[in-house]
Scaffold this active site. Sequence first.
Site, PDB file in Angstrom:
ATOM      1  N   GLY A  47     -31.882  22.390  19.694  1.00  0.00           N
ATOM      2  CA  GLY A  47     -33.454  22.498  19.190  1.00  0.00           C
ATOM      3  C   GLY A  47     -33.484  21.689  17.685  1.00  0.00           C
ATOM      4  N   GLY A  50     -32.916  18.800  16.907  1.00  0.00           N
ATOM      5  CA  GLY A  50     -33.315  17.159  16.562  1.00  0.00           C
ATOM      6  C   GLY A  50     -32.452  16.271  17.029  1.00  0.00           C
ATOM      7  CE  LYS A  51     -27.469  18.942  19.473  1.00  0.00           C
ATOM      8  NZ  LYS A  51     -28.157  20.017  19.015  1.00  0.00           N
ATOM      9  N   GLY A  62     -26.079  21.190  22.026  1.00  0.00           N
ATOM     10  CA  GLY A  62     -26.401  21.890  20.676  1.00  0.00           C
ATOM     11  C   GLY A  62     -25.420  23.128  20.584  1.00  0.00           C
ATOM     12  CG  ASP A  98     -27.735  13.894  22.250  1.00  0.00           C
ATOM     13  OD1 ASP A  98     -27.868  14.671  21.540  1.00  0.00           O
ATOM     14  OD2 ASP A  98     -29.022  13.700  23.018  1.00  0.00           O
TER      15      ASP A  98
HETATM   16  N1  LIG Z   1     -37.710  14.916  13.148  1.00  0.00           N
HETATM   17  C1  LIG Z   1     -38.238  15.269  14.382  1.00  0.00           C
HETATM   18  N2  LIG Z   1     -39.595  14.956  14.343  1.00  0.00           N
HETATM   19  C2  LIG Z   1     -40.605  15.176  15.283  1.00  0.00           C
HETATM   20  N3  LIG Z   1     -40.244  16.116  16.401  1.00  0.00           N
HETATM   21  C3  LIG Z   1     -39.003  16.498  16.335  1.00  0.00           C
HETATM   22  C4  LIG Z   1     -38.127  16.058  15.136  1.00  0.00           C
HETATM   23  N4  LIG Z   1     -36.618  16.759  15.665  1.00  0.00           N
HETATM   24  C5  LIG Z   1     -36.802  17.247  16.657  1.00  0.00           C
HETATM   25  N5  LIG Z   1     -37.962  17.262  17.129  1.00  0.00           N
HETATM   26  C6  LIG Z   1     -38.708  17.724  18.536  1.00  0.00           C
HETATM   27  O1  LIG Z   1     -37.854  19.076  18.642  1.00  0.00           O
HETATM   28  C7  LIG Z   1     -37.755  19.240  20.164  1.00  0.00           C
HETATM   29  C8  LIG Z   1     -36.212  19.598  20.351  1.00  0.00           C
HETATM   30  O2  LIG Z   1     -35.530  18.346  19.743  1.00  0.00           O
HETATM   31  P1  LIG Z   1     -34.202  17.827  20.460  1.00  0.00           P
HETATM   32  O3  LIG Z   1     -34.464  18.111  22.077  1.00  0.00           O
HETATM   33  O4  LIG Z   1     -33.873  16.633  19.945  1.00  0.00           O
HETATM   34  O5  LIG Z   1     -33.177  19.108  19.953  1.00  0.00           O
HETATM   35  P2  LIG Z   1     -31.556  18.977  20.329  1.00  0.00           P
HETATM   36  O6  LIG Z   1     -30.866  19.178  19.038  1.00  0.00           O
HETATM   37  O7  LIG Z   1     -31.275  17.771  21.152  1.00  0.00           O
HETATM   38  O8  LIG Z   1     -31.598  20.140  21.159  1.00  0.00           O
HETATM   39  P3  LIG Z   1     -30.273  20.653  22.430  1.00  0.00           P
HETATM   40  O9  LIG Z   1     -28.981  20.596  21.648  1.00  0.00           O
HETATM   41  O10 LIG Z   1     -30.789  22.028  22.969  1.00  0.00           O
HETATM   42  O11 LIG Z   1     -30.364  19.508  23.436  1.00  0.00           O
HETATM   43  C9  LIG Z   1     -38.026  18.022  20.829  1.00  0.00           C
HETATM   44  O12 LIG Z   1     -39.336  18.048  21.385  1.00  0.00           O
HETATM   45  C10 LIG Z   1     -38.177  17.059  19.664  1.00  0.00           C
HETATM   46  O13 LIG Z   1     -39.146  15.771  19.982  1.00  0.00           O
END
Ligand SMILES: Nc1ncnc2c1ncn2[C@@H]1O[C@H](COP(=O)(O)OP(=O)(O)OP(=O)(O)O)[C@@H](O)[C@H]1O
Length: 375
Positions: free
Chosen positions: A70, A72-73, A203, A200
């Site tokens: 969660g 932002g990756k 998490g 990617d």
């Molecule tokens: N820098 C940012 N600005 C705006 N929204 C963000 C940002 N980073 C993350 N988000 C939002 O937060 C939510 C979670 O981000 P994301 O899915 O990229 O996390 P993740 O690290 O890939 O999580 P996981 O490991 O569970 O897949 C998403 O809705 C994403 O759009």
Amino acid sequence: MASVRVAVRVRDGLKDKGKTFSFDFSYDSTDRASPTFASQERIFHDLGSDVLKAAFEGFNACVFAYGQTGSGKSYTMMGHTEDKGLIPRICEGLFWEISHRSKSDAVSYLEIYNERVRDLLNKTNHSHRGVRQNLSKHSIHNHSDMEDLIILGNASRTTASTGMNDFSSRSHAILTISFTQAWFDAELPRETLSKIHLVDLAGSERADATRTTGTRLKEGANINKSLVTLGSVISTLVSVFFLCDLPADLSVGGPSTKKKQQQIFIPYRDSVLTWLLKDSLGGNSMTTMIATVSPADVNYGETLSTLRYASRAKNIVNSPTVNEDGSVKVIRELQAEVARLRRLLEEANQVLHILKPIKDSAIYMLTVFYSKVIL
Ligand SMILES: Nc1ncnc2c1ncn2[C@@H]1O[C@H](COP(=O)(O)OP(=O)(O)OP(=O)(O)O)[C@@H](O)[C@H]1O
């Protein structure tokens, strides 16, 4: 030699707990209204454009995003249609440049789910334990082909809702672009092959934080296992390079240090992820790690562990080299040798040209000497 570059991107407000880390870049993406807000464009400008530069120079490049679930990756790597992340921007940049150069490209897109490789671009391919076996490769001719493949791959990716993220990636995804360039350099053929890995990661997470059970729990265990292996690979590589860097008088084993380096076992094979990223970590690649943190108080432990992980990765030294096509290189070297021999022949002819009058006059003098003195 090139160190792995590390950038840190912060999602929420960071509470100062008195720990200091230093990275190549750090980004605050917490508040869009803030003058220091780091947009997707800025991340591409700083990190993505160097990937393109490396690829066009014939190097391999890799970007991987690591961080708590969660944080932002996926947002950083893929983003949204209206707020594109690194992958679509790098692909756009690639095709913009390509329109000016000769080339051919192929794309593959896989996910590692529960330690098995699944082809995201070929649904009929079953997942398997082997690395890259049967992985489909797709030729692409323009940016729209690329966009279609990314949409297709993303739709097949395993995501699920967890306690921390509604669309949590439950797998590691690796998009690989193989990219050939052919051109003439001073009338000699050149051909380079670069590979760009855009990764990617799933998490890092604690089961209690994500409130997982059953399938999610098993996924989480596999994700954590591969991330732990990634951590061990990073730590081992750092210790190898630490031994490399020791001045002779300080080296623990004296002359045997080199031997010790060779004996250090790097556990690439312990997970599919590390095996696939072997070249990107400690090998032939220019690599950037993006560590994403979401440091709400409750996430303090995870944030600290991500920053420590990233801080260790920063000490890895890779040895990127231009990947030139072997046969084209031989042709080029032969052509260069032929040109060198031609130059030698020309010089020899010039010397002969200078020597000829001397030879003629010597013959003349010998003839005169023979006819006047001897006869
Ligand atoms: N820098 C940012 N600005 C705006 N929204 C963000 C940002 N980073 C993350 N988000 C939002 O937060 C939510 C979670 O981000 P994301 O899915 O990229 O996390 P993740 O690290 O890939 O999580 P996981 O490991 O569970 O897949 C998403 O809705 C994403 O759009």
